[in-house]
Design a protein around this motif. Structure first.
Motif, PDB file in Angstrom:
ATOM      1  N   ASN A  73       5.266   5.488   1.125  1.00  0.00           N
ATOM      2  CA  ASN A  73       5.890   6.186  -0.007  1.00  0.00           C
ATOM      3  C   ASN A  73       5.381   7.615  -0.140  1.00  0.00           C
ATOM      4  O   ASN A  73       6.138   8.503  -0.539  1.00  0.00           O
ATOM      5  CB  ASN A  73       5.675   5.411  -1.308  1.00  0.00           C
ATOM      6  CG  ASN A  73       6.535   4.160  -1.352  1.00  0.00           C
ATOM      7  OD1 ASN A  73       7.580   4.092  -0.706  1.00  0.00           O
ATOM      8  ND2 ASN A  73       6.094   3.169  -2.092  1.00  0.00           N
ATOM      9  N   THR A  74       4.104   7.863   0.187  1.00  0.00           N
ATOM     10  CA  THR A  74       3.594   9.233   0.089  1.00  0.00           C
ATOM     11  C   THR A  74       4.262  10.142   1.113  1.00  0.00           C
ATOM     12  O   THR A  74       4.412  11.336   0.866  1.00  0.00           O
ATOM     13  CB  THR A  74       2.056   9.294   0.249  1.00  0.00           C
ATOM     14  OG1 THR A  74       1.688   8.861   1.556  1.00  0.00           O
ATOM     15  CG2 THR A  74       1.351   8.464  -0.803  1.00  0.00           C
ATOM     16  N   GLN A 100       0.871  -1.170   0.000  1.00  0.00           N
ATOM     17  CA  GLN A 100       0.000   0.000   0.000  1.00  0.00           C
ATOM     18  C   GLN A 100       0.911   1.224   0.000  1.00  0.00           C
ATOM     19  O   GLN A 100       2.054   1.168   0.440  1.00  0.00           O
ATOM     20  CB  GLN A 100      -0.949  -0.039   1.195  1.00  0.00           C
ATOM     21  CG  GLN A 100      -1.978  -1.171   1.025  1.00  0.00           C
ATOM     22  CD  GLN A 100      -2.840  -1.366   2.243  1.00  0.00           C
ATOM     23  OE1 GLN A 100      -2.353  -1.776   3.280  1.00  0.00           O
ATOM     24  NE2 GLN A 100      -4.125  -1.076   2.109  1.00  0.00           N
ATOM     25  N   ASN A 101       0.428   2.346  -0.460  1.00  0.00           N
ATOM     26  CA  ASN A 101       1.293   3.469  -0.811  1.00  0.00           C
ATOM     27  C   ASN A 101       1.554   4.479   0.312  1.00  0.00           C
ATOM     28  O   ASN A 101       2.221   5.473   0.093  1.00  0.00           O
ATOM     29  CB  ASN A 101       0.703   4.178  -2.041  1.00  0.00           C
ATOM     30  CG  ASN A 101       1.774   4.897  -2.820  1.00  0.00           C
ATOM     31  OD1 ASN A 101       2.915   4.478  -2.846  1.00  0.00           O
ATOM     32  ND2 ASN A 101       1.380   5.992  -3.448  1.00  0.00           N
TER      33      ASN A 101
END
Length: 189
Positions: free
Chosen positions: A163-164, A159-160
């Motif tokens: 990274n965000t 899930q991102n």
């Protein structure tokens, strides 16, 4: 943290390819000795950064954030999810969706406890989509404090969310990275 990976394999339950139930480990029951070891890990990563406060979002991040703050010798401040009669009417507020709860809530941090002179370490239990983390990052930035870094116990790499945070140029360290929950199996990254 190999010990944490082993405990996840023994005590966590995979509910779907997106959801890992950690009640026996982080979200309802906590092992104080394991929390202290995790706090030591985070403190060792940030000991030379001049941290003045550890910040988290209630409630599951509190035990490991407490252990980290204790190890660093600084106060722990947590953002509330529920407004009370005693809430600071001038609190910094951000509306965020909760991946696991399936609702939208406000997180609130009193201006009294975070100032522009602070160097903040944000600690949380798990990052998936990162909505709560991004919300608290915004609050810390609006306070004028310096966000030194984010420490996450478990990062769901598929899930991102993490990274965000990293894409904003913010340091983010995870004790354990999970690459997949496919087929009911926990695969570490």
């Amino acid at each position: 943290m190999e010990q944490l990976k082993q405990r996840i394999l023994e005590e966590a339950t995979v509910l779907s390819s997106d959801v890992l139930k950690l009640d026996a480990l982080l979200n309802q029951q906590v092992d104080p000795q394991l929390m202290m070891k995790m706090g030591q890990e985070f403190a060792n990563l940030y000991r030379e950064e001049g941290i003045t406060r550890v910040v988290t979002v209630e409630s599951s991040g509190i035990p490991v954030a407490f252990a980290t703050a204790l190890e660093l010798g600084v106060p722990l401040v947590f953002a509330r999810r529920k407004k009370t009669l005693l809430a600071d009417p001038d609190a910094l507020v951000e509306r965020v969706p909760s991946f696991t709860k399936g609702i939208v809530t406000d997180i609130m941090l009193s201006k009294q406890f975070v100032t522009e002179n602070d160097r903040i370490l944000f600690i949380d239990d798990i990052i998936a989509n990162g909505d709560a983390a991004r919300g608290l990052v915004k609050i810390i930035q609006r306070s004028g404090a310096t966000l030194v870094g984010v420490g996450i116990v478990i990062e769901k790499c598929f899930q991102n969310g993490a990274n965000t945070i990293r894409e904003q140029g913010i340091r983010l360290d995870s004790l354990v990275k999970i690459a997949s929950l496919e087929g009911g199996n926990i695969t570490f990254g």
